[in-house]
Structure formats: C-alpha cells, structure tokens
Design a protein around this motif. Structure first.
Motif, PDB file in Angstrom:
ATOM      1  N   UNK A 165      -4.813  -4.004  -4.397  1.00  0.00           N
ATOM      2  CA  UNK A 165      -5.893  -4.937  -4.756  1.00  0.00           C
ATOM      3  C   UNK A 165      -5.546  -5.613  -6.081  1.00  0.00           C
ATOM      4  N   UNK A 196     -19.182  -3.036  -6.524  1.00  0.00           N
ATOM      5  CA  UNK A 196     -18.758  -2.675  -5.161  1.00  0.00           C
ATOM      6  C   UNK A 196     -19.403  -3.606  -4.137  1.00  0.00           C
ATOM      7  N   UNK A 215     -19.036  -5.998   9.425  1.00  0.00           N
ATOM      8  CA  UNK A 215     -18.001  -6.757   8.722  1.00  0.00           C
ATOM      9  C   UNK A 215     -17.656  -8.025   9.529  1.00  0.00           C
ATOM     10  N   UNK A 218      -2.660  -6.148  -7.325  1.00  0.00           N
ATOM     11  CA  UNK A 218      -1.544  -7.074  -7.196  1.00  0.00           C
ATOM     12  C   UNK A 218      -1.924  -8.377  -6.500  1.00  0.00           C
ATOM     13  N   UNK A 254     -20.828   0.508   5.600  1.00  0.00           N
ATOM     14  CA  UNK A 254     -20.561  -0.114   6.896  1.00  0.00           C
ATOM     15  C   UNK A 254     -20.452   0.844   8.082  1.00  0.00           C
ATOM     16  N   UNK A 255     -20.355   2.153   7.821  1.00  0.00           N
ATOM     17  CA  UNK A 255     -20.204   3.056   8.970  1.00  0.00           C
ATOM     18  C   UNK A 255     -21.316   4.101   8.961  1.00  0.00           C
ATOM     19  N   UNK A 281      -0.437   2.105  -3.373  1.00  0.00           N
ATOM     20  CA  UNK A 281      -1.759   2.628  -3.037  1.00  0.00           C
ATOM     21  C   UNK A 281      -2.743   1.474  -2.848  1.00  0.00           C
ATOM     22  N   UNK A 282      -3.944   1.801  -2.406  1.00  0.00           N
ATOM     23  CA  UNK A 282      -4.923   0.756  -2.094  1.00  0.00           C
ATOM     24  C   UNK A 282      -5.368   0.018  -3.357  1.00  0.00           C
ATOM     25  N   UNK A 283      -5.659   0.770  -4.430  1.00  0.00           N
ATOM     26  CA  UNK A 283      -6.102   0.120  -5.672  1.00  0.00           C
ATOM     27  C   UNK A 283      -5.006  -0.759  -6.258  1.00  0.00           C
ATOM     28  N   UNK A 315     -18.708  -5.475  -1.469  1.00  0.00           N
ATOM     29  CA  UNK A 315     -17.577  -5.616  -0.564  1.00  0.00           C
ATOM     30  C   UNK A 315     -17.513  -6.990   0.085  1.00  0.00           C
ATOM     31  N   UNK A 316     -18.673  -7.543   0.367  1.00  0.00           N
ATOM     32  CA  UNK A 316     -18.696  -8.843   1.026  1.00  0.00           C
ATOM     33  C   UNK A 316     -18.116  -9.894   0.087  1.00  0.00           C
ATOM     34  N   UNK A 337      -3.495   4.488   3.527  1.00  0.00           N
ATOM     35  CA  UNK A 337      -3.063   3.685   4.672  1.00  0.00           C
ATOM     36  C   UNK A 337      -3.090   4.486   5.968  1.00  0.00           C
ATOM     37  N   UNK A 385      -8.392   7.395  11.007  1.00  0.00           N
ATOM     38  CA  UNK A 385      -9.856   7.389  11.131  1.00  0.00           C
ATOM     39  C   UNK A 385     -10.277   6.411  12.229  1.00  0.00           C
ATOM     40  N   UNK A 386      -9.653   5.247  12.222  1.00  0.00           N
ATOM     41  CA  UNK A 386      -9.990   4.224  13.204  1.00  0.00           C
ATOM     42  C   UNK A 386      -9.642   4.695  14.624  1.00  0.00           C
ATOM     43  N   UNK A 419     -11.116  -2.283  11.858  1.00  0.00           N
ATOM     44  CA  UNK A 419     -12.577  -2.377  11.704  1.00  0.00           C
ATOM     45  C   UNK A 419     -13.278  -1.982  13.006  1.00  0.00           C
ATOM     46  N   UNK A 454     -11.844   7.676  15.661  1.00  0.00           N
ATOM     47  CA  UNK A 454     -13.207   7.206  15.899  1.00  0.00           C
ATOM     48  C   UNK A 454     -13.331   6.474  17.236  1.00  0.00           C
ATOM     49  N   UNK A 501     -13.205   1.761  13.451  1.00  0.00           N
ATOM     50  CA  UNK A 501     -14.121   2.417  12.507  1.00  0.00           C
ATOM     51  C   UNK A 501     -15.586   2.081  12.802  1.00  0.00           C
ATOM     52  N   UNK A 502     -15.789   1.207  13.771  1.00  0.00           N
ATOM     53  CA  UNK A 502     -17.138   0.779  14.189  1.00  0.00           C
ATOM     54  C   UNK A 502     -17.916   0.132  13.042  1.00  0.00           C
ATOM     55  N   UNK A 503     -17.200  -0.568  12.152  1.00  0.00           N
ATOM     56  CA  UNK A 503     -17.862  -1.261  11.037  1.00  0.00           C
ATOM     57  C   UNK A 503     -18.167  -2.705  11.462  1.00  0.00           C
ATOM     58  N   UNK A 549     -16.118  -6.317  -7.927  1.00  0.00           N
ATOM     59  CA  UNK A 549     -15.481  -5.013  -7.845  1.00  0.00           C
ATOM     60  C   UNK A 549     -16.363  -3.929  -8.465  1.00  0.00           C
ATOM     61  N   UNK A 565       0.834  -1.205   0.000  1.00  0.00           N
ATOM     62  CA  UNK A 565       0.000   0.000   0.000  1.00  0.00           C
ATOM     63  C   UNK A 565       0.868   1.253   0.000  1.00  0.00           C
ATOM     64  N   UNK A 567     -14.581   3.807  -4.296  1.00  0.00           N
ATOM     65  CA  UNK A 567     -14.556   2.473  -3.690  1.00  0.00           C
ATOM     66  C   UNK A 567     -14.486   2.586  -2.160  1.00  0.00           C
TER      67      UNK A 567
END
Lengths: 284, 338
Positions: free
Chosen positions: A100, A122, A165, A102, B45-46, A95-97, A124-125, B11, B17-18, A157, B21, A160-162, A119, A91, B37
C-alpha cells in the motif's frame, strides 16, 4: 460494445499454454512501437476497442494516442485493473502494508493527505476510490466506456462473500467515470448470482467461454445455462482455450449463444486479427 | 459440513480464506490476524468472526480444521497448538524453521491420525502429475540427469527489509522459491540424499540469498541440479520447470506443457519417436471455484476430501514437507563450507 475486442495478453508475455511462447512474445513486443503497430492494424481492420491491464507500459501507449489524436478517432479503451502481478510480487516482498505504501500515490500515511485520512479512519471505500483513481490516471483524455476489475480481485472478493464491495465499485465507476463497471471472472455463474444479490443487474462480465470447458469453473453446462437464461452482458475470453481449439470451431461454438455481445481475443499479426474478425462476423 | 478457520491473512492467507469460504462442504467461520486494517475490512464486509489471538480462537470455536498461513517462524507453535486441540491442519510452506521442530510435529500428527497437508501446490498442477506418471512408466529408460528450476521477479532492486529478507524467520529465496522446486523433485523424481555442492547468492538483498544453485544426488543415485533465482525480471511471475534426461530421451515439464523427446517410441503410452507436446488443457484438475490457478482450489478440495471421507494421505504430508526442510538444511550446511 463492439463484437470483436482486441486484448493485450500477447503484448505482455501472457500465454496460458506455453511459458516459452510467452518469453518469445516479450522479445517481439520489447518496444512500444511494436504494440502500437498491432493496435493500428486492428483499427485498420475496423476494431476500435482495446481492452488492457493497467500495466506500466500501457501508460506509454496512452501517451502516443493523446499525441496523435487523428489516428485514434472513435478509439476506446476498456481498462482492467489492477495489473495484479505488480501487486502480487510486491506483497511477496513487502507485505500488504508495504505494498500500500509503495503504490498509493502521495503519502497515504500523512495525516493531512486525503489518503492518510482514509487510511487512519479505515475508510475502505475511500481507499478503493483512491486506488482506482491512481490506476485510471494513465487513461486521462481517452474514452473508457467500460472499466473492469481483474479476475484475481473479483474472484477473491467473490470467495470471501464481500459482495458489498462490488456494489461500491459499481457506484463509483458510474458516478466518477460515467462508465459501465465490468467484471472479469473465472467463476461466472457464482459471480452473476452475487452481483444480483447486491442489486447490480445486467452487468458486463468477461469470462472464459470455450468449447472444451477450459477455465470454466463448475463445468461448461452451468455456464451454458447462464448464457441461455440469465440477464447479463457477456464478453467471451479464452475462446481458443489457450490455443487448444482452432479459431473456426472456437467461434462457431460461441455462435450458438446470441447473448454473447463481444469476443476478447489476442493476436499479434494483421492476418490473425483479420481471420478472427471475419470468423466473429460470420458466426456471431 | 465441516468448520474451518484461517490463521494469517497475508497473500496466501487471503487466497485460502476465499477458496475455503467458497467451498460447498465447508463453513469458514472465523479468521485470525494481527493487522487491524485487514481485520476491520473483514468486520465491515464479511460475516466472519475475527480474532487476533489464535489460541483463543481455537479454544472458543467449534473447529474441524485450521489453515495456517503465517510467516514460517510461527508455524511450529501454531501447528502444535492446533494438533493438541485435535484439529486437522493445512500449513503453508516451508513447514518449519528447524527439522527438529518438524520431526516433533510429524510424530504428533501421525500419533493423533489427523489430516495434515503443506501448501506445495505444484503437485496439483496436472502437467507435473503427468511428468511423474511418465517417469513411473520409465518412458525415458535409465535416467542420467535432472534439473529443477524456478525463476521470477520478487526482488529486482536493492531496498528495505521484511521478514522475507531475514533468514532466521524463514525468508530468502531458498525457503520461499527453492523449497517448491526441492519438494517437486523429491516427490516426482526421488528424494535427494546428499548435497554435493551449493551456492547461495545474494544479488540485491542484504543478509539473504536471491539465488540458489546446487548439485545433488538422489537416493536412486541419480544426480542433478537445482537452479533457482527470484531476482530475474525476465519472468513475469514465478516459473517452475523440471527437466529429466534418460538414455531414451528427455522430458521438460512446466505448469503449462510437458515436452517429451524420445529416441525410440513408447507404443504403450502412445508416444512416438521425436517430440510430443502435451498441454495443461488436457490435464487441468477440474475445480468448482477458481482463484489464481486450479492448483490452489484443488489442494484445498483434496484436504477437505481427506477430512470428510477419511481418504488416505498421499500428497503434501507433513512428513514430505519435513523432508524438504531437511534438504534445505543440507544446502545451507554445504553453502557454509564454501
């Protein structure tokens, strides 16, 4: 779960107390045969569970196990995914994309591939499921009764209170792998509440538990309260507090919490494995 | 409770953020990024509000602070906008692309008396704080050499490029890796005032350096080296260390240990003659939430504390980060002469 579980940090140059020692470990375990030999010694001593990251080299260890099934009857692996540094370094550079692109198998951006559809929509699950399957590939044919997500991801996670997930992860691991989902965390009390809030009950949670409160976020007391009062299946890690504690006092401390089901430990020699196992049997 | 937002969800931004939060004294209300994305994942999710336009976010939301974790070239405009709207700012490192931009922001923030911090997180690792304390106590006597080093496996083969491989955008080992070491040397040993020699070396990358080797002199007159390489795969992750040598011995310090060798004991510090090893377990800063290392939470705790309790700004101010950018410029200029 077995009371003593062999970990893999020592094989991959992870040492929380000394960068220098971690490099010495990298030299000691340069060849896969050195890792296999320690695993074999632990099996000789009756430890049949190995908890490991989805590091590239674990794939070689799995190959060896599949080729020599007679030596690994009743042997189990608890995979921990993902091997975070692989992604973190990627990353930083890509970067993030780029990461993914790679690491997702096949061409995730191809419209007709399963991943491409996930993708584009989107989903995600679905993407999570594809990534889990990619990480799990190396363990094919080897029993993996508990499958963990690494603390970096769990705690990200959690912060971030997700929480949904976690529920999705839980569902997928049970359905696809018929295994128990496990969570590694540096924030045990908060994670337990979060999991319970989305209906994940009595979870397997691996977290730092040690006499000096090292890497026990929020303090030792709140962890101890969880261990006395809450419903979950704890695995203790970092029990030696990165080496600050002597094995005897470390395991003796764990002994006051009957709820602790297993101790995850790292050792590189047969005598260390034996010593740790005997202490665990004596005090827990 | 104070309200905060994150701009940039790469990153570092996701990690901030985490942590923000999870902070008990903060409401993280919204995030901003240009990746649909990432934003869609937050939407799904948030409960956070998402924005693609940071100016709109700052104008619409009742915020006390922002965390800016975008590529370096965006820092100047974003920090300026946030300060002009009266917000406290935590900005990722390195600070700005040019020192002229940095000077303007330092002047602005000091005038407005807002809390300002840059993410040089090594100052929140207990071992490096212990190093500074021991140096301030002069346990090594008169100093004659230092070495600041960092190694890691970021670029280990030749391949495509991103903003990190573009020096105009703040990419490269000097901005990304070496800035940490320069800042650490600057704040624990002393400010570099002259770069005596510098080599920026490309190993696998195109157009950007993978290693930084420099000899420098501090305002105290002490000289030392900076040795940084992000293409070293013998390291599992970034490993940063500082070695300081004096007439009475030396200290080697990294994120896990402080190794002290003394020719003569220092009884006031309980340090014996010969080797003493101190471990992070004695110095780790306690945090309520842990992600990737105590230092990341500890620096946010500190930032939040400075806002709520109006605590004096000691660590990682814009001014300190600007000085690091100045040293980066000195290294670039010296390298050009070669």
């Amino acid at each position: 779960m077995e009371k003593a579980i062999l970990g893999d940090n020592q094989f991959f140059a992870v040492n929380h107390l000394s960068d220098e020692k971690s490099r010495a470990q990298a030299i000691r375990f340069k060849d896969d045969s050195a890792i296999i030999s320690v695993i074999d010694q632990s099996i000789d001593l009756g430890i049949k569970t190995f908890m490991c990251t989805t590091h590239d080299r674990i794939a070689n260890i799995c190959d060896h196990i599949r080729k020599n099934p007679s030596g690994y009857q009743d042997f189990k692996i608890y995979p921990c995914m993902p091997y975070a540094h692989k992604y973190a370094n990627a990353v930083t550079e890509l970067g993030i994309m780029g990461t993914i692109k790679q690491y997702v198998p096949g061409n995730i951006f191809g419209t007709f591939a399963k991943g491409g559809l996930a993708f584009l929509s989107k989903d995600f699950i679905k993407m999570m499921e594809i990534l889990i399957d990619a990480e799990m590939k190396m363990f094919k044919g080897i029993p993996t009764p508990v499958i963990f997500i690494q603390n970096v991801l769990v705690d990200m996670i959690l912060g971030l209170k997700m929480y949904d997930v976690f529920a999705e992860y839980d569902r997928y691991i049970r359905k696809k792998y018929e295994a128990e989902p496990g969570y590694i965390t540096m924030n045990l009390p908060a994670l337990l509440d979060a999991l319970n809030s989305v209906g994940v009950v009595n979870p397997v949670i691996c977290s730092s538990i040690n006499k000096i409160g090292f890497r026990m976020s929020g303090g030792k007391e709140i962890y101890e309260k969880c261990l006395r009062e809450k419903e979950f299946q704890p695995i203790a890690m970092q029990v030696l507090a990165a080496g600050a504690l002597k094995p005897k006092e470390a395991i003796e401390y764990l002994g006051q919490f009957p709820k602790i089901e297993s101790v995850l430990f790292g050792a590189s020699t047969k005598s260390h494995i034996r010593e740790t196992k005997e202490l665990i049997e004596q005090y827990m | 409770m104070i309200n905060g937002a994150i701009i940039g969800l790469g990153k570092m931004g996701l990690s901030h953020a985490s942590i923000v939060s999870a902070h008990p004294d903060v409401n993280l209300t919204c995030v901003c990024d240009t990746s649909s994305l990432v934003l869609d994942a937050f939407k799904k999710f948030s409960k956070l509000k998402v924005y693609t336009d940071y100016q709109k976010m700052i104008e619409e939301e009742p915020l006390d602070f922002v965390v800016i974790a975008t590529p370096t070239r965006f820092h100047y405009a974003m920090v300026k906008f946030a300060l002009d709207h009266g917000l406290h700012v935590f900005c990722e490192k390195p600070f700005t692309l040019t020192t002229a931009q940095g000077e303007e922001l330092v002047e602005s923030v000091n005038q407005k008396k807002l809390v300002n911090q840059v993410g040089f997180h090594n100052h929140f690792i207990g071992t490096f704080r212990e190093l500074k304390r021991l140096l301030d106590k002069r346990v090594l006597g008169e100093l004659f050499h230092f070495s600041g080093e960092a190694y890691g496996p970021v670029v280990t083969k030749e391949k495509g490029s991103t903003w990190r491989s573009n020096p105009e955008e703040g990419g490269g080992c000097l901005f990304d890796y070496a800035s940490h070491v320069i800042n650490l040397v600057q704040e624990t040993i002393g400010r570099p005032e002259k770069v005596l020699g510098a080599v920026l070396k490309s190993i696998y990358s195109n157009g950007v350096e993978d290693a930084v080797y420099s000899l420098m002199r501090l305002t105290s007159g002490l000289t030392g080296t900076l040795l940084v390489n992000w293409s070293d795969e013998t390291y599992r992750k970034m490993s940063t260390s500082i070695t300081v040598q004096g007439k009475n011995g030396k200290i080697i310090c990294d994120a896990t240990e402080v190794k002290i060798y003394l020719k003569e004991a220092v009884p006031s510090e309980n340090l014996e003659k010969g080797w003493t090893i101190k471990y992070i377990t004695d110095f780790a800063i306690p945090v309520n939430f842990y992600l990737r290392g105590e230092e990341y939470s500890a620096q946010i705790d500190y930032f939040v504390n400075c806002i709520i309790n109006k605590a004096p700004l000691e660590y990682n101010t814009f001014e300190q980060a600007l000085y690091t950018d100045k040293v980066i410029e000195m290294i670039q200029e010296k390298n050009k002469l070669n």
